[in-house]
Design an enzyme around this catalytic site. Sequence first.
Site, PDB file in Angstrom:
ATOM      1  N   LYS A 130      20.325  16.256 -38.120  1.00 56.82           N
ATOM      2  CA  LYS A 130      19.960  17.406 -37.289  1.00 56.82           C
ATOM      3  C   LYS A 130      21.154  18.321 -37.094  1.00 56.82           C
ATOM      4  O   LYS A 130      22.300  17.953 -37.362  1.00 56.82           O
ATOM      5  CB  LYS A 130      19.450  16.936 -35.935  1.00 56.82           C
TER       6      LYS A 130
ATOM      7  N   THR B 266      16.777  16.474 -21.935  1.00 58.67           N
ATOM      8  CA  THR B 266      15.656  17.410 -21.974  1.00 58.67           C
ATOM      9  C   THR B 266      14.576  16.985 -22.958  1.00 58.67           C
ATOM     10  O   THR B 266      13.529  17.630 -23.050  1.00 58.67           O
ATOM     11  CB  THR B 266      16.145  18.821 -22.351  1.00 58.67           C
TER      12      THR B 266
END
Length: 320
Positions: free
Chosen positions: A198, A229
């Site tokens: 990523k 989050t």
Amino acid sequence: MATFNGHKIKLFALNANKKLAEEISAYTEISLSQCEVGRFADGEIKLNIEETVRGHHVFVIQPTQAPVNEHLMELLIMIDALKRASAKNINVIMPYYGYSRQDRKAASRQPISAKLVANLIETAGATRVVSMDLHAAQIQGFFDIPIDNFKAMPILVEYFTEKLNGQEIVIVSPDHGGAVRAREMGNAMHAPIAIIDKRRPKENEVEIMGIVGDVQGKVAIIIDDLIDTAGTVTTAASALMAAGAKAVFAACTHPVLSGPAIQRINDSPIEELICTNTIELTEEKQSPKIKQLSVAKLLGKGILNIVQDKPLSKLFEPKH
């Protein structure tokens, strides 16, 4: 007050996670001692220990979860009060170590907040710290007092071994930095690993570049130390399903779960998020997809071993 091997022991809970403290108290059979934590009119913390601690081995349970500044100041003031009241030892049981993500200078003119917090705890007068799954192992080197970094891995492995018995599993690291953690869990569960490749275009934004490893037809377990989050874990879950995974579970030690985390998890293909109760989840952070496993027994055993001068390492070593 409890007594072990001639040592006088007291256990205190501040405001961060009283439920966990009560579970630890029940396991160790050490009653929680009385301490009043209040506020002055302007919001400053006032604290009063309502019984003697002179000559006692004291354990203070206080993870520094949100609101982290409030809970950190409560802890520092409590340590100072215990020191001034002549406690023999001050052991901080801090399952979640706030400010741990800034453990190095990633760019010019950035602080090393994890080191600052270590300095504050040590200067206040703590004689030992017990934490769980520190975000970076080098945080242990920030202290000049003993620090024990317990692992939740055996608890997570035991749960998934029972739940997914007989199924083909792959353990997934959400980034390259977590590969060691994924390998540890893979070894314990005799399963291969995969790694999500990523990048972060912006803070709290994730873009999946690819998946290293075979997930086709397997039950994927994404493992991380904390979920904040939930952007990384939910994006990774979608990528794993698109790559042919049979199902996706997620696991972490610390359920920080800030902002849109709960909505993202509920809307994601994640079947279940398994976490521990190092952080107490408020009502708005509850979800049918989230299951918490208790670390009270592990921390309780740690407290008893410290008091009885027994080794701690066997308590959190993964079973192979």
